[in-house]
Scaffold this motif. Structure first.
Motif, PDB file in Angstrom:
ATOM      1  N   PRO A  58       0.819  -1.226   0.000  1.00 45.42           N
ATOM      2  CA  PRO A  58       0.000   0.000   0.000  1.00 45.42           C
ATOM      3  C   PRO A  58       0.852   1.276   0.000  1.00 45.42           C
ATOM      4  O   PRO A  58       0.517   2.233  -0.710  1.00 45.42           O
ATOM      5  N   ALA A  59       1.942   1.278   0.768  1.00 46.02           N
ATOM      6  CA  ALA A  59       2.785   2.481   0.801  1.00 46.02           C
ATOM      7  C   ALA A  59       3.438   2.707  -0.560  1.00 46.02           C
ATOM      8  O   ALA A  59       3.636   3.846  -0.987  1.00 46.02           O
ATOM      9  N   LEU A 395       5.676   8.440   6.212  1.00 43.83           N
ATOM     10  CA  LEU A 395       4.460   8.789   6.950  1.00 43.83           C
ATOM     11  C   LEU A 395       3.700   9.881   6.200  1.00 43.83           C
ATOM     12  O   LEU A 395       2.496   9.778   5.956  1.00 43.83           O
ATOM     13  N   GLY A 396       4.429  10.937   5.818  1.00 35.60           N
ATOM     14  CA  GLY A 396       3.798  12.058   5.120  1.00 35.60           C
ATOM     15  C   GLY A 396       3.151  11.608   3.817  1.00 35.60           C
ATOM     16  O   GLY A 396       2.012  11.975   3.522  1.00 35.60           O
ATOM     17  N   ILE A 397       3.857  10.786   3.061  1.00 34.05           N
ATOM     18  CA  ILE A 397       3.334  10.358   1.761  1.00 34.05           C
ATOM     19  C   ILE A 397       2.061   9.518   1.936  1.00 34.05           C
ATOM     20  O   ILE A 397       1.061   9.728   1.253  1.00 34.05           O
ATOM     21  N   SER A 398       2.086   8.588   2.891  1.00 34.49           N
ATOM     22  CA  SER A 398       0.909   7.730   3.113  1.00 34.49           C
ATOM     23  C   SER A 398      -0.290   8.537   3.587  1.00 34.49           C
ATOM     24  O   SER A 398      -1.414   8.327   3.127  1.00 34.49           O
ATOM     25  N   LEU A 399      -0.043   9.451   4.533  1.00 31.00           N
ATOM     26  CA  LEU A 399      -1.155  10.260   5.054  1.00 31.00           C
ATOM     27  C   LEU A 399      -1.728  11.144   3.951  1.00 31.00           C
ATOM     28  O   LEU A 399      -2.940  11.280   3.810  1.00 31.00           O
ATOM     29  N   PHE A 400      -0.839  11.735   3.169  1.00 33.61           N
ATOM     30  CA  PHE A 400      -1.289  12.603   2.085  1.00 33.61           C
ATOM     31  C   PHE A 400      -2.156  11.823   1.096  1.00 33.61           C
ATOM     32  O   PHE A 400      -3.248  12.242   0.721  1.00 33.61           O
ATOM     33  N   CYS A 427      -3.732   2.875   3.902  1.00 34.50           N
ATOM     34  CA  CYS A 427      -2.866   4.059   3.832  1.00 34.50           C
ATOM     35  C   CYS A 427      -3.223   5.097   4.884  1.00 34.50           C
ATOM     36  O   CYS A 427      -2.371   5.854   5.339  1.00 34.50           O
ATOM     37  N   ARG A 428      -4.499   5.160   5.275  1.00 33.45           N
ATOM     38  CA  ARG A 428      -4.893   6.143   6.288  1.00 33.45           C
ATOM     39  C   ARG A 428      -4.431   5.744   7.683  1.00 33.45           C
ATOM     40  O   ARG A 428      -4.001   6.589   8.455  1.00 33.45           O
ATOM     41  N   ILE A 429      -4.583   4.458   8.009  1.00 36.16           N
ATOM     42  CA  ILE A 429      -4.354   4.026   9.391  1.00 36.16           C
ATOM     43  C   ILE A 429      -3.187   3.036   9.550  1.00 36.16           C
ATOM     44  O   ILE A 429      -2.277   3.270  10.347  1.00 36.16           O
ATOM     45  N   VAL A 430      -3.228   1.943   8.787  1.00 34.19           N
ATOM     46  CA  VAL A 430      -2.300   0.844   9.059  1.00 34.19           C
ATOM     47  C   VAL A 430      -0.844   1.238   8.792  1.00 34.19           C
ATOM     48  O   VAL A 430       0.028   1.058   9.651  1.00 34.19           O
ATOM     49  N   VAL A 431      -0.596   1.826   7.611  1.00 36.52           N
ATOM     50  CA  VAL A 431       0.783   2.203   7.286  1.00 36.52           C
ATOM     51  C   VAL A 431       1.320   3.262   8.266  1.00 36.52           C
ATOM     52  O   VAL A 431       2.395   3.078   8.849  1.00 36.52           O
ATOM     53  N   PRO A 432       0.555   4.375   8.509  1.00 39.34           N
ATOM     54  CA  PRO A 432       1.072   5.362   9.473  1.00 39.34           C
ATOM     55  C   PRO A 432       1.299   4.752  10.855  1.00 39.34           C
ATOM     56  O   PRO A 432       2.316   5.037  11.492  1.00 39.34           O
ATOM     57  N   ALA A 433       0.380   3.900  11.314  1.00 40.21           N
ATOM     58  CA  ALA A 433       0.548   3.300  12.639  1.00 40.21           C
ATOM     59  C   ALA A 433       1.816   2.453  12.674  1.00 40.21           C
ATOM     60  O   ALA A 433       2.606   2.519  13.620  1.00 40.21           O
ATOM     61  N   ALA A 434       2.027   1.659  11.620  1.00 38.13           N
ATOM     62  CA  ALA A 434       3.216   0.799  11.590  1.00 38.13           C
ATOM     63  C   ALA A 434       4.483   1.652  11.638  1.00 38.13           C
ATOM     64  O   ALA A 434       5.420   1.355  12.381  1.00 38.13           O
ATOM     65  N   VAL A 435       4.492   2.745  10.862  1.00 40.27           N
ATOM     66  CA  VAL A 435       5.680   3.607  10.841  1.00 40.27           C
ATOM     67  C   VAL A 435       5.907   4.235  12.219  1.00 40.27           C
ATOM     68  O   VAL A 435       7.023   4.253  12.743  1.00 40.27           O
ATOM     69  N   LEU A 436       4.821   4.722  12.835  1.00 38.14           N
ATOM     70  CA  LEU A 436       4.958   5.377  14.144  1.00 38.14           C
ATOM     71  C   LEU A 436       5.444   4.393  15.207  1.00 38.14           C
ATOM     72  O   LEU A 436       6.263   4.743  16.065  1.00 38.14           O
ATOM     73  N   ILE A 437       4.955   3.155  15.151  1.00 42.09           N
ATOM     74  CA  ILE A 437       5.391   2.162  16.139  1.00 42.09           C
ATOM     75  C   ILE A 437       6.890   1.895  15.988  1.00 42.09           C
ATOM     76  O   ILE A 437       7.632   1.821  16.966  1.00 42.09           O
ATOM     77  N   VAL A 438       7.339   1.790  14.726  1.00 43.04           N
ATOM     78  CA  VAL A 438       8.767   1.538  14.520  1.00 43.04           C
ATOM     79  C   VAL A 438       9.610   2.724  15.014  1.00 43.04           C
ATOM     80  O   VAL A 438      10.593   2.535  15.739  1.00 43.04           O
ATOM     81  N   ILE A 439       9.204   3.962  14.669  1.00 42.03           N
ATOM     82  CA  ILE A 439       9.972   5.131  15.135  1.00 42.03           C
ATOM     83  C   ILE A 439       9.963   5.156  16.661  1.00 42.03           C
ATOM     84  O   ILE A 439      11.006   5.315  17.301  1.00 42.03           O
ATOM     85  N   GLY A 440       8.779   4.970  17.256  1.00 45.59           N
ATOM     86  CA  GLY A 440       8.649   5.029  18.707  1.00 45.59           C
ATOM     87  C   GLY A 440       9.549   4.008  19.388  1.00 45.59           C
ATOM     88  O   GLY A 440      10.290   4.340  20.321  1.00 45.59           O
ATOM     89  N   SER A 441       9.520   2.794  18.896  1.00 45.98           N
ATOM     90  CA  SER A 441      10.298   1.752  19.572  1.00 45.98           C
ATOM     91  C   SER A 441      11.791   1.999  19.414  1.00 45.98           C
ATOM     92  O   SER A 441      12.583   1.685  20.296  1.00 45.98           O
TER      93      SER A 441
END
Ligand code: TRP
Length: 445
Positions: A58-59, A395-400, A427-441
């Motif tokens: 999707p990304a 993140l920006g590209i997927s959200l956009f 693209c709205r939820i799953v991809v951004p969430a996955a990216v944020l979890i990786v950055i956060g961890s």
């Protein structure tokens, strides 16, 4: 801005070869096997396949579509699709800076690969020289001259291809390099079925053993699915912008993602069958797997010199077809926004990146003791980009794409509304969430 008629691929195949050339790189042949090795093999592979399907694909569609609809470089595409002052262009900027920094050290690693091609040609990776093979990499690292020479060689080859343009450079050379790469890969792949280690290699890669599951493996799998498809830095966006608006974004994305995955798995089979053919070697030997463990094993087998040459040539071509796409992100931007010729831009930008790369080339010798926050320049650029810039860009590209362009854009891609809805919400939820979890961890660890 002087845009009259933008360059385009001559057809679908041009895009597929160039984009899979970008995706298939050191990540597939060098990183995937050792990360899979360190994370227990089969479990990691399964998660990786899931991540490619649910996050990577999707990304990839999102990034390709921003370029294909925007019909411009990584920054201008956002402006074309939104408005001139669009804040989303920051995602494009992240990609631009990331490409610039990543290429500066990717080129140093690409240089090592060419150095090993040279060594293989000269019979240094062969039974006659078996006693010295394990010192080839440390010797290369210790030599500021050799590091510089091969880094500049690699950058020069990258610039040479990019300055010739989309059709006459990128497309023309990937159309030669990718088939050779696939040929070498098949040769080595079929050869590995004749090695004694093949059974164990297949078992290691494909046996699902829950006991080696860890959340770290999952995070690695998400991060790698992004990296291996070249997402988050505007490379796929820029390549997508040279596509006709009518081409099917889904089919093209699926083809590239499949090719990339199959090639990573084949590289895994090639490497692990070699590793397991020697009883004393462990699969989890980390980043040294490609430049120390494998050459040692090649030197130990019949005809190993030729296998080594085929292998390092394969890796060299994979690295080169990736590096051109990084340079293209920056060159397309500068050339279009500042109305400077492509040739001049490629030479100037390539020259600046080559100069910056010297910091990384010297990180293992003259500048080994110079650190910023405890990291050498090489590691600093690596961390800065992979932990921060790439995820932010992605993140920006997927959200956009998900929130601004969908559902309209998804409905243009799929005639089935259910498929379109799945893509939109991934693209709205799953991809951004996955990216944020990786950055956060990564920040917390
Ligand atoms: N996908 C490449 C690989 O597997 C590495 C990579 C990440 C890349 N991001 C990129 C290559 C952007 C080109 C452009 O090695």
């Amino acid at each position: 801005m002087a845009q009259t008629e933008r360059a385009h691929w001559s057809g679908r195949l041009g895009f597929i070869l160039a984009a899979s050339g970008s995706a298939v790189g050191l990540g597939n042949i060098w990183k995937f096997p050792y990360v899979a090795g360190e994370n227990g093999g089969g479990v990691f592979v399964l998660f990786y396949l899931l991540c490619i399907a649910l996050v990577g694909l999707p990304a990839f569609i999102a990034e390709l579509r921003v370029g294909q609809q925007g019909q411009a470089n990584a920054v201008q595409s956002f402006k074309n699709l939104d408005h001139a002052g669009s804040k989303w262009r920051v995602a494009g900027w992240c990609g631009l800076v990331a490409s610039f920094l990543i290429l500066s050290f990717y080129s140093v690693v690409g240089g090592w690969v060419f150095d090993f091609v040279w060594l293989a040609i000269h019979g240094e990776i062969s039974p006659d020289n078996a006693a010295n093979v394990s010192t080839l990499l440390p010797e290369l690292h210790a030599s500021a001259f050799r590091q510089t020479f091969w880094h500049l060689f690699f950058m020069a080859a990258t610039v040479f291809i990019v300055l010739a343009g989309v059709k006459d450079g990128l497309e023309r050379y990937t159309k030669i390099l990718m088939p050779v790469l696939l040929g070498l890969l098949m040769l080595l792949f079929f050869r590995s079925f004749a090695t004694p280690g093949i059974g164990k290699a297949l078992e290691f890669l494909f046996r699902f053993d829950l006991s080696s599951f860890s959340t770290d493996s999952l995070l690695e799998a998400v991060g790698h699915s992004f990296f291996t498809l070249s997402l988050g830095m505007g490379a796929i966006l820029t390549y997508g912008s040279y596509l006709d608006k009518k081409e099917s974004a889904f089919r093209l994305s699926l083809t590239v993602a499949l090719l990339d995955t199959v090639i990573a798995l084949a590289a895994g089979v090639i490497i692990f069958s070699t590793v397991f053919s020697n009883p004393g070697t462990e699969p989890n030997s980390g980043p040294g797997l490609m430049f120390i463990t494998l050459p040692l094993l090649f030197a130990d087998m019949d005809g190993g010199q030729y296998v080594a040459l085929a292998f390092f040539l394969l890796v060299a071509f994979a690295a080169l077809t990736s590096s051109v796409s990084m340079l293209e992100v920056v060159v397309a931007y500068w050339h279009e926004q500042h109305n400077v010729s492509r040739k001049k831009t490629a030479l100037t930008v390539g020259g600046i990146i080559a100069a910056l790369g010297l910091l990384s080339a010297f990180s293992t010798n003259v500048l080994a003791d110079v650190t910023v926050y405890g990291l050498t320049f090489f590691d600093l650029f690596d961390k800065l980009t992979s932990l921060f810039l790439l995820p932010m860009g992605g993140l920006g590209i997927s959200l956009f794409f998900g929130w601004k362009m969908c559902p309209k854009s998804a409905n243009q891609i799929f005639s089935n509304p259910l498929h379109a809805a799945v893509l939109t919400w991934l693209c709205r939820i799953v991809v951004p969430a996955a990216v944020l979890i990786v950055i956060g961890s990564e920040i917390l660890s």
